[in-house]
Write a protein that holds these residues in place. Sequence first.
Motif, PDB file in Angstrom:
ATOM      1  N   ARG A 314       4.026   3.442   2.831  1.00  8.06           N
ATOM      2  CA  ARG A 314       4.799   3.958   2.146  1.00  8.06           C
ATOM      3  C   ARG A 314       5.784   2.833   1.447  1.00  8.06           C
ATOM      4  O   ARG A 314       5.845   1.796   2.090  1.00  8.06           O
ATOM      5  CB  ARG A 314       5.744   4.870   3.049  1.00  8.06           C
ATOM      6  CG  ARG A 314       5.260   5.990   3.742  1.00  8.06           C
ATOM      7  CD  ARG A 314       4.765   6.903   2.702  1.00  8.06           C
ATOM      8  NE  ARG A 314       4.260   8.329   2.853  1.00  8.06           N
ATOM      9  CZ  ARG A 314       4.680   9.518   3.448  1.00  8.06           C
ATOM     10  NH1 ARG A 314       6.000   9.433   3.194  1.00  8.06           N
ATOM     11  NH2 ARG A 314       4.049  10.429   3.811  1.00  8.06           N
ATOM     12  N   PRO A 315       6.397   3.339   0.372  1.00 14.40           N
ATOM     13  CA  PRO A 315       6.972   2.051  -0.397  1.00 14.40           C
ATOM     14  C   PRO A 315       8.191   1.290   0.438  1.00 14.40           C
ATOM     15  O   PRO A 315       8.411   0.416   0.416  1.00 14.40           O
ATOM     16  CB  PRO A 315       7.677   2.861  -1.610  1.00 14.40           C
ATOM     17  CG  PRO A 315       6.362   3.907  -2.006  1.00 14.40           C
ATOM     18  CD  PRO A 315       6.261   4.287  -0.640  1.00 14.40           C
ATOM     19  N   LEU A 316       9.033   2.385   1.311  1.00 11.47           N
ATOM     20  CA  LEU A 316      10.371   1.766   2.139  1.00 11.47           C
ATOM     21  C   LEU A 316       9.640   1.086   3.045  1.00 11.47           C
ATOM     22  O   LEU A 316      10.400  -0.039   3.510  1.00 11.47           O
ATOM     23  CB  LEU A 316      10.981   2.905   2.423  1.00 11.47           C
ATOM     24  CG  LEU A 316      12.300   2.706   3.217  1.00 11.47           C
ATOM     25  CD1 LEU A 316      13.165   1.857   2.243  1.00 11.47           C
ATOM     26  CD2 LEU A 316      13.099   3.936   3.827  1.00 11.47           C
ATOM     27  N   TYR A 317       8.622   1.350   3.666  1.00  9.89           N
ATOM     28  CA  TYR A 317       8.022   0.567   4.873  1.00  9.89           C
ATOM     29  C   TYR A 317       7.669  -0.931   4.260  1.00  9.89           C
ATOM     30  O   TYR A 317       8.134  -1.759   4.956  1.00  9.89           O
ATOM     31  CB  TYR A 317       6.737   1.265   5.417  1.00  9.89           C
ATOM     32  CG  TYR A 317       6.061   0.292   6.560  1.00  9.89           C
ATOM     33  CD1 TYR A 317       6.827   0.340   7.926  1.00  9.89           C
ATOM     34  CD2 TYR A 317       5.146  -0.572   6.059  1.00  9.89           C
ATOM     35  CE1 TYR A 317       5.965  -0.309   8.595  1.00  9.89           C
ATOM     36  CE2 TYR A 317       4.422  -1.398   7.232  1.00  9.89           C
ATOM     37  CZ  TYR A 317       4.763  -1.040   8.428  1.00  9.89           C
ATOM     38  OH  TYR A 317       4.069  -1.819   9.230  1.00  9.89           O
ATOM     39  N   MET A 318       6.928  -0.730   2.905  1.00  6.68           N
ATOM     40  CA  MET A 318       6.462  -2.185   2.586  1.00  6.68           C
ATOM     41  C   MET A 318       7.745  -3.008   2.152  1.00  6.68           C
ATOM     42  O   MET A 318       7.796  -4.065   2.539  1.00  6.68           O
ATOM     43  CB  MET A 318       5.563  -1.899   1.262  1.00  6.68           C
ATOM     44  CG  MET A 318       4.346  -1.052   1.469  1.00  6.68           C
ATOM     45  SD  MET A 318       3.122  -1.740   2.436  1.00  6.68           S
ATOM     46  CE  MET A 318       1.829  -0.680   2.062  1.00  6.68           C
ATOM     47  N   LEU A 319       8.819  -2.402   1.445  1.00  5.45           N
ATOM     48  CA  LEU A 319       9.931  -3.136   1.084  1.00  5.45           C
ATOM     49  C   LEU A 319      10.458  -3.738   2.385  1.00  5.45           C
ATOM     50  O   LEU A 319      11.028  -4.891   2.499  1.00  5.45           O
ATOM     51  CB  LEU A 319      10.825  -2.479   0.582  1.00  5.45           C
ATOM     52  CG  LEU A 319      11.972  -2.939  -0.143  1.00  5.45           C
ATOM     53  CD1 LEU A 319      12.002  -4.199  -1.093  1.00  5.45           C
ATOM     54  CD2 LEU A 319      13.100  -1.917  -0.765  1.00  5.45           C
ATOM     55  N   VAL A 390      -1.667  -2.521   2.044  1.00  2.29           N
ATOM     56  CA  VAL A 390      -1.982  -1.694   1.056  1.00  2.29           C
ATOM     57  C   VAL A 390      -3.214  -1.637   0.811  1.00  2.29           C
ATOM     58  O   VAL A 390      -3.556  -0.128   0.498  1.00  2.29           O
ATOM     59  CB  VAL A 390      -1.575  -2.553  -0.526  1.00  2.29           C
ATOM     60  CG1 VAL A 390      -1.897  -1.978  -1.644  1.00  2.29           C
ATOM     61  CG2 VAL A 390       0.023  -3.058  -0.430  1.00  2.29           C
ATOM     62  N   TYR A 394      -4.666   2.610   1.253  1.00  7.18           N
ATOM     63  CA  TYR A 394      -5.065   3.392   0.032  1.00  7.18           C
ATOM     64  C   TYR A 394      -6.650   3.653   0.014  1.00  7.18           C
ATOM     65  O   TYR A 394      -7.090   4.661  -0.690  1.00  7.18           O
ATOM     66  CB  TYR A 394      -4.824   2.584  -1.380  1.00  7.18           C
ATOM     67  CG  TYR A 394      -3.384   2.892  -1.627  1.00  7.18           C
ATOM     68  CD1 TYR A 394      -2.932   4.041  -2.234  1.00  7.18           C
ATOM     69  CD2 TYR A 394      -2.173   1.950  -1.398  1.00  7.18           C
ATOM     70  CE1 TYR A 394      -1.451   4.259  -2.428  1.00  7.18           C
ATOM     71  CE2 TYR A 394      -1.143   2.011  -1.841  1.00  7.18           C
ATOM     72  CZ  TYR A 394      -0.683   3.251  -2.302  1.00  7.18           C
ATOM     73  OH  TYR A 394       0.717   3.284  -2.662  1.00  7.18           O
TER      74      TYR A 394
END
Length: 444
Positions: A314-319, A390, A394
């Motif tokens: 998820r984007p928040l997790y990555m950030l 990532v 995916y």
Amino acid sequence: MVSAAEQLAANLNFGSLGKAEELKKRIWFTLGALIVFRLGTYIPLPGINPDALQDVFRGAQQGIIGLFNMFSGGAVERMAIFALNIMPYISASIIVQLLTTVSPTLEALKKEGEAGRKKINQYTRYLTVVLAVFQAYGIAVGLERSTGVVMDPGWFFRISTVITLTGGTMFMMWLGEQITSRGIGNGTSLIIFGGIVAELPGAFVRTLELGRQGAISTPIILGVLVMVVCLIAFIVFMERAQRRLLIQYPKRQVGNRLYEGQSSHLPLKLNTSGVIPPIFASSLLLIPTTIASFLQGAGPEWLNQVTALLGHGRPLYMLLYVLLIVFFCFFYTAIVFNPVETADNLKKHGGFIPGIRPGERTAEYIDYVLTRITVVGAAYIAAVCLFPEVLISYAAVPFYFGGTSLLIVVSVTMDTVSQIQGHLLAHQYEGLVKKSKLRGGKRK
């Protein structure tokens, strides 16, 4: 001119391993200790229902439990006597290091040399016992709350679990110290390395089986393998990277003899913090997922929303993952490397950096250089940890072998190989000394 040490290092080969008896004993001892560790990961706690435990673990393996299970070589999944592994000892070591920077008493002990180091190690062991007891009690209570896992819940089960898991941790700590002193490599790192590597063959076979069944395409499997090989090469390159500061020593006179000034280098590693930042970052981000898995959907709505946002990929997790890695890189580097202390040591021994005044200006310059290479090191660790996240997210690869595991495996392998080379180099030195003595005796 090439020194004798450089000549030996250039001609060093592992063919001389068969002649180095001391090194072979150390290697066999290390292998034996790691086998003992692996056997302990299959001895379960008493009073546990293994079938119910598997059901609970499948629901919680995406959280911090899955991370600890990877480090322990599957001991958490089987709830073995080594389920806590050596993680309490690592946590205690980090806490003591943090306290050393703020406590004048511990800082004074650190400067006392070998005697002070022994006292600090003793404090670390005491703290390890305390952390292990708390964690073991938490595990016992958590197992009792899980339906059907504990056959006979109660204080007897809790006490026996605390004693068994704490004893397992203390044995692992002792085993790691024995590997360090009587084996080859760092014992603590090798135990974690052994746990990670032990789970890889099974995960790899399961992935190939899914490829054979058509669940995963062959190009994706080949792409992941190529990615791992490229990442390993990249990690090796970056872990060996250094910024060397030139140190000059002035001319000195001893008696009637004048010695020329010498020069050396102060090596600053690109990655001073090691694998601590990704481990801490992963642990913090997985806490909400772990709590939600234990509550089994009965928690508050906001917790479920946070857990959904902090899922892998998820984007928040990555950030947050990247931000925490960068923060811990700078934080831990500031703890383990003190520019002021390094500058003072150089000044005491008469060393200086050309063009920089000794003392405070030297400390500022070292801090200036260290800050900039830490930026590069933090970017490197974040990239190594984020790229597998990532791709795996995916590509839907069914096993998790992320950057943290890869960093640990490659770093420990490099450290162990360098120690083996050091022992071989010492063995060749001994051989040269014996030959020179024999030649000297024959001439007489």
